[in-house]
Design an enzyme around this catalytic site. Structure first.
Site, mmCIF file in Angstrom:
data_model
loop_
_atom_site.group_PDB
_atom_site.id
_atom_site.type_symbol
_atom_site.label_atom_id
_atom_site.label_comp_id
_atom_site.label_asym_id
_atom_site.label_seq_id
_atom_site.Cartn_x
_atom_site.Cartn_y
_atom_site.Cartn_z
ATOM 1 N N TRP A 103 0.828 -1.211 0.000
ATOM 2 C CA TRP A 103 0.000 0.000 0.000
ATOM 3 C C TRP A 103 0.859 1.257 0.000
ATOM 4 O O TRP A 103 0.545 2.232 -0.690
ATOM 5 C CB TRP A 103 -0.979 -0.005 1.179
ATOM 6 C CG TRP A 103 -1.958 -1.134 1.090
ATOM 7 C CD1 TRP A 103 -2.084 -2.175 1.966
ATOM 8 C CD2 TRP A 103 -2.935 -1.376 0.059
ATOM 9 N NE1 TRP A 103 -3.082 -3.029 1.550
ATOM 10 C CE2 TRP A 103 -3.618 -2.571 0.392
ATOM 11 C CE3 TRP A 103 -3.299 -0.691 -1.103
ATOM 12 C CZ2 TRP A 103 -4.646 -3.096 -0.405
ATOM 13 C CZ3 TRP A 103 -4.324 -1.213 -1.900
ATOM 14 C CH2 TRP A 103 -4.977 -2.395 -1.545
ATOM 15 N N ASP A 172 -1.649 6.533 6.465
ATOM 16 C CA ASP A 172 -2.686 5.613 6.004
ATOM 17 C C ASP A 172 -2.966 4.637 7.149
ATOM 18 O O ASP A 172 -2.169 3.751 7.423
ATOM 19 C CB ASP A 172 -2.182 4.875 4.756
ATOM 20 C CG ASP A 172 -3.164 3.813 4.252
ATOM 21 O OD1 ASP A 172 -4.223 3.621 4.876
ATOM 22 O OD2 ASP A 172 -2.844 3.177 3.217
ATOM 23 N N LYS A 196 -12.046 -1.950 6.661
ATOM 24 C CA LYS A 196 -11.249 -2.891 7.465
ATOM 25 C C LYS A 196 -11.742 -2.885 8.911
ATOM 26 O O LYS A 196 -12.097 -3.898 9.459
ATOM 27 C CB LYS A 196 -9.757 -2.526 7.430
ATOM 28 C CG LYS A 196 -9.174 -2.266 6.051
ATOM 29 C CD LYS A 196 -9.005 -3.523 5.228
ATOM 30 C CE LYS A 196 -8.729 -3.308 3.755
ATOM 31 N NZ LYS A 196 -7.644 -2.475 3.353
HETATM 32 C C1 PLP Z 1 -7.128 -1.922 2.023
HETATM 33 C C2 PLP Z 1 -6.093 -0.890 2.133
HETATM 34 C C3 PLP Z 1 -6.004 0.163 1.212
HETATM 35 C C4 PLP Z 1 -6.918 0.267 0.004
HETATM 36 O O1 PLP Z 1 -8.174 0.660 0.370
HETATM 37 P P1 PLP Z 1 -9.326 1.019 -0.709
HETATM 38 O O2 PLP Z 1 -10.374 1.619 0.156
HETATM 39 O O3 PLP Z 1 -9.717 -0.271 -1.343
HETATM 40 O O4 PLP Z 1 -8.760 1.966 -1.678
HETATM 41 C C5 PLP Z 1 -5.038 1.111 1.401
HETATM 42 N N1 PLP Z 1 -4.196 1.057 2.447
HETATM 43 C C6 PLP Z 1 -4.241 0.053 3.345
HETATM 44 C C7 PLP Z 1 -3.278 0.043 4.488
HETATM 45 C C8 PLP Z 1 -5.191 -0.946 3.220
HETATM 46 O O5 PLP Z 1 -5.234 -1.940 4.118
#
Ligand code: PLP
Length: 361
Positions: A103, A172, A196
């Site tokens: 990511w 993030d 998540k």
């Molecule tokens: C799942 C995830 C993403 C991507 O998320 P989307 O909402 O599908 O764009 C980005 N960063 C991390 C750390 C993730 O676990």
């Protein structure tokens, strides 16, 4: 109703059962209005109360001071990979990234696409992203330093956040937001795809510090500016109403049933310890993350062969445990044990792992 399984999915992932039940119970008639939450106007008082409550709960749970704005932006975490450099890079000053996995790599790529002066100041790519880097220097000229607090695919997590010496941290937190208390003050911006740890897919929670809004150029397209969302309380256009509603219920569960993030963290530490202790005692299962960098949210491990891994995942499912396959890019196995996956699920998994090892090891 069919039997619900222990859900170890990485995302979209488990939601707390009381939240799902509340959604079910009021799905056809939200608070006596005679309509579903999916049928009412985003300009109604009913929805205004929901979004404001979700914002207030976010502020209380994370202990945010007055100078933070809480926004809901469609497009998931992936759109934030693009919006962050677009809005927060200062002309003539680099944007710094720490690369800890898939990511982070994607976040870096989006800054590069925009021609920003990207510096990767630390990376754990040399060891297949199995650890969190500790030796790096943050230069004061950076616009921001971007990190990924929990690496969903590789199973690593920042146990504490780096000192960026006053340079705003951008983080993030998609896969560990609300899993533990944080000190938000060093962060210029935090973002998290909801699916998540805090809700269904369809929106990102964005927490932005007031001074970051001053960086946002008026020239940017309307829907790509943080100021559009901060000035209109995330209601410039139609938001993901249902998702915001569900997030609010998850936050309510965190506050009122769990009792806050300190308590949630204790539960998460306990869950992680049970699983990692078991893996450490076994010669059959091998953890893939460096012990000092292990994630409390995504526990990644391997079995002696791919054949065994496939059978492990299939047999687990037969016994009521789903989502244990590792990400397609890395293989192996992964148990995602977010907030809503309880202690009983982790205990059931460990029992199954022990039994599988006795039989196959
Ligand atoms: C799942 C995830 C993403 C991507 O998320 P989307 O909402 O599908 O764009 C980005 N960063 C991390 C750390 C993730 O676990």
């Amino acid at each position: 109703m069919g039997k619900r399984i222990h859900n170890f999915n990485a995302g979209p992932a488990a939601l707390p059962l009381p939240v799902l039940e509340e959604i079910r119970d009021e799905f056809l008639d939200y608070k006596g209005c005679g309509m579903s939450i999916t049928e009412i106007s985003h300009r109604s008082k009913l929805f205004d109360d929901i979004i404001n409550e979700a914002i207030e709960r976010t502020k209380r749970l994370l202990g945010l001071s007055e100078n933070f704005h809480v926004l809901f932006i469609q497009g998931g975490a992936s759109l934030q990979f693009c919006m962050v450099p677009m809005n927060l890079a200062i002309q003539g000053r680099p944007v710094d990234y720490i690369n800890t996995g898939t990511w982070s790599t994607k976040a870096i790529k989006e800054a590069e696409i925009q021609g920003k002066d990207v510096r990767v100041i630390a990376s754990s790519e040399d060891k297949n992203f199995s650890y969190i880097p500790r030796d790096f220097q943050v230069d004061k000229d950076a616009s921001y330093v971007h990190i990924t607090s929990n690496n969903t695919i590789k199973g690593t997590q920042w146990a504490s956040f780096p000192d960026a010496g006053g340079v705003p941290l951008v983080c993030d937190m998609s896969s560990d937001i609300m899993s533990r208390p944080i000190d938000a003050n060093p962060f210029g911006l935090i973002y998290a795809g909801a699916q998540k740890n805090i809700g269904p897919a369809g929106t990102a929670l964005v927490i932005i510090r007031e001074d970051m809004l001053e960086r946002v150029s008026k020239e940017l397209p309307t829907m790509l500016k943080y100021t559009t969302f901060s000035e209109k309380n995330s209601l410039f256009n139609t938001p993901s109403c249902f998702v915001v509603y569900a997030i609010n219920l998850v936050l309510k569960w965190l506050e009122e049933t769990i009792g806050g993030l300190e308590k949630m963290h204790q539960i998460n530490k306990n869950k992680g310890k049970i699983l990692y202790d078991f893996i450490d005692r076994s010669d059959f299962y091998q953890g893939t993350a460096a012990p000092d960098s292990r994630s409390l949210m995504n526990v990644t491990f391997r079995l002696p062969s791919e054949d065994l891994e496939n059978r492990f995942v299939q047999e687990a499912l037969k016994q009521g445990m789903g989502g244990l396959k590792g990400h397609r890019s890395v293989g192996g196995c992964r148990a995602s044990i977010y907030n809503a996956t309880g202690l009983e699920a982790v205990k059931a998994l460990v029992d199954f792992m022990a039994e599988f090892e006795r039989r196959e090891g």
